[in-house]
Write an enzyme that holds these catalytic residues in place. Structure first.
Site, PDB file in Angstrom:
ATOM      1  N   ILE A  31      16.438 -64.446  57.042  1.00 40.60           N
ATOM      2  CA  ILE A  31      15.403 -63.406  57.047  1.00 40.60           C
ATOM      3  C   ILE A  31      14.259 -63.782  57.992  1.00 40.60           C
ATOM      4  O   ILE A  31      13.541 -62.916  58.488  1.00 40.60           O
ATOM      5  CB  ILE A  31      14.901 -63.171  55.604  1.00 40.60           C
ATOM      6  N   ASN A  89      19.175 -78.921  55.494  1.00 41.76           N
ATOM      7  CA  ASN A  89      17.932 -79.485  54.973  1.00 41.76           C
ATOM      8  C   ASN A  89      18.223 -79.939  53.541  1.00 41.76           C
ATOM      9  O   ASN A  89      18.903 -79.236  52.793  1.00 41.76           O
ATOM     10  CB  ASN A  89      16.816 -78.437  54.975  1.00 41.76           C
ATOM     11  N   HIS A 102      23.195 -74.727  51.687  1.00 45.68           N
ATOM     12  CA  HIS A 102      23.488 -73.848  52.824  1.00 45.68           C
ATOM     13  C   HIS A 102      23.420 -74.646  54.114  1.00 45.68           C
ATOM     14  O   HIS A 102      22.622 -75.559  54.262  1.00 45.68           O
ATOM     15  CB  HIS A 102      22.529 -72.651  52.877  1.00 45.68           C
ATOM     16  N   HIS A 104      22.705 -74.294  58.030  1.00 46.38           N
ATOM     17  CA  HIS A 104      22.095 -73.447  59.063  1.00 46.38           C
ATOM     18  C   HIS A 104      22.953 -73.514  60.328  1.00 46.38           C
ATOM     19  O   HIS A 104      23.299 -74.603  60.793  1.00 46.38           O
ATOM     20  CB  HIS A 104      20.697 -73.962  59.434  1.00 46.38           C
TER      21      HIS A 104
HETATM   22  P1  AMP Z   1      15.868 -74.010  53.825  1.00 45.29           P
HETATM   23  O1  AMP Z   1      14.438 -74.189  54.238  1.00 45.29           O
HETATM   24  O2  AMP Z   1      16.788 -75.023  54.464  1.00 45.29           O
HETATM   25  O3  AMP Z   1      16.023 -73.941  52.326  1.00 45.29           O
HETATM   26  O4  AMP Z   1      16.318 -72.644  54.443  1.00 45.29           O
HETATM   27  C1  AMP Z   1      16.152 -71.431  53.777  1.00 45.29           C
HETATM   28  C2  AMP Z   1      16.562 -70.339  54.732  1.00 45.29           C
HETATM   29  O5  AMP Z   1      16.727 -69.159  53.987  1.00 45.29           O
HETATM   30  C3  AMP Z   1      15.525 -70.043  55.821  1.00 45.29           C
HETATM   31  O6  AMP Z   1      16.210 -69.853  57.050  1.00 45.29           O
HETATM   32  C4  AMP Z   1      14.917 -68.719  55.361  1.00 45.29           C
HETATM   33  O7  AMP Z   1      14.469 -67.932  56.433  1.00 45.29           O
HETATM   34  C5  AMP Z   1      16.116 -68.095  54.662  1.00 45.29           C
HETATM   35  N1  AMP Z   1      15.813 -67.084  53.651  1.00 45.29           N
HETATM   36  C6  AMP Z   1      14.907 -67.129  52.653  1.00 45.29           C
HETATM   37  N2  AMP Z   1      14.955 -66.016  51.904  1.00 45.29           N
HETATM   38  C7  AMP Z   1      15.956 -65.255  52.439  1.00 45.29           C
HETATM   39  C8  AMP Z   1      16.504 -63.977  52.141  1.00 45.29           C
HETATM   40  N3  AMP Z   1      16.058 -63.245  51.111  1.00 45.29           N
HETATM   41  N4  AMP Z   1      17.500 -63.502  52.929  1.00 45.29           N
HETATM   42  C9  AMP Z   1      17.957 -64.217  53.968  1.00 45.29           C
HETATM   43  N5  AMP Z   1      17.482 -65.428  54.312  1.00 45.29           N
HETATM   44  C10 AMP Z   1      16.493 -65.936  53.561  1.00 45.29           C
END
Ligand code: AMP
Ligand code: ZN
Length: 120
Positions: A31, A89, A102, A104
């Protein structure tokens, strides 16, 4: 986990911009992208895995699936020739904000200098 944003996205309880899904892995757009192309490769299995720290011996199949799906989707987005980053992360000190494992997948920068300036 009932209050996990990614569990909710996978279940369709929150919106997600999906680009790929199979039986065990879903891929959707971040997002708040940290790159021209920023995808999240996410396990969708019965057990909620918080991070790399929570992996168990029996998780070998899902871990390898994350990488193989990342490779496939990178090709789908024509990143296989230009190059890309794969990043986990782990924990707050590692920049993790969503506690659902997850991977990236980041790419699409114009040059190597740009690719080295941004981390998710
Ligand atoms: P992390 O900081 O490694 O936990 O990454 C979290 C990721 O999730 C980041 O790239 C955020 O931009 C993404 N993110 C958070 N909320 C959402 C959402 N509702 N839909 C899609 N991506 C999200
Ligand atoms: Zn979850």
């Amino acid at each position: 986990m009932t209050d996990c944003i990614f569990c909710k996205i996978i279940k369709g309880e929150l919106p997600g911009d999906f680009v790929y899904k199979n039986d065990s892995v879903a891929v959707f757009k971040s997002i708040k992208p940290s790159a021209p192309i920023h995808l999240l490769v996410v396990p969708q299995i019965n057990r909620h895995i918080g991070s790399i720290n929570d992996l168990e011996e029996g998780d070998r199949a899902i871990v390898s699936e994350l990488f193989l799906v990342a490779k496939k989707v990178a090709k789908d987005f024509n990143l296989d020739q230009t190059g890309y980053k794969l990043v986990f992360n782990v924990g707050r000190g590692g920049g993790q904000l969503i506690d659902h494992l997850h991977l990236h997948l980041l790419g699409g920068w114009k040059n190597v200098e740009a690719s080295r300036k941004n981390m998710p």
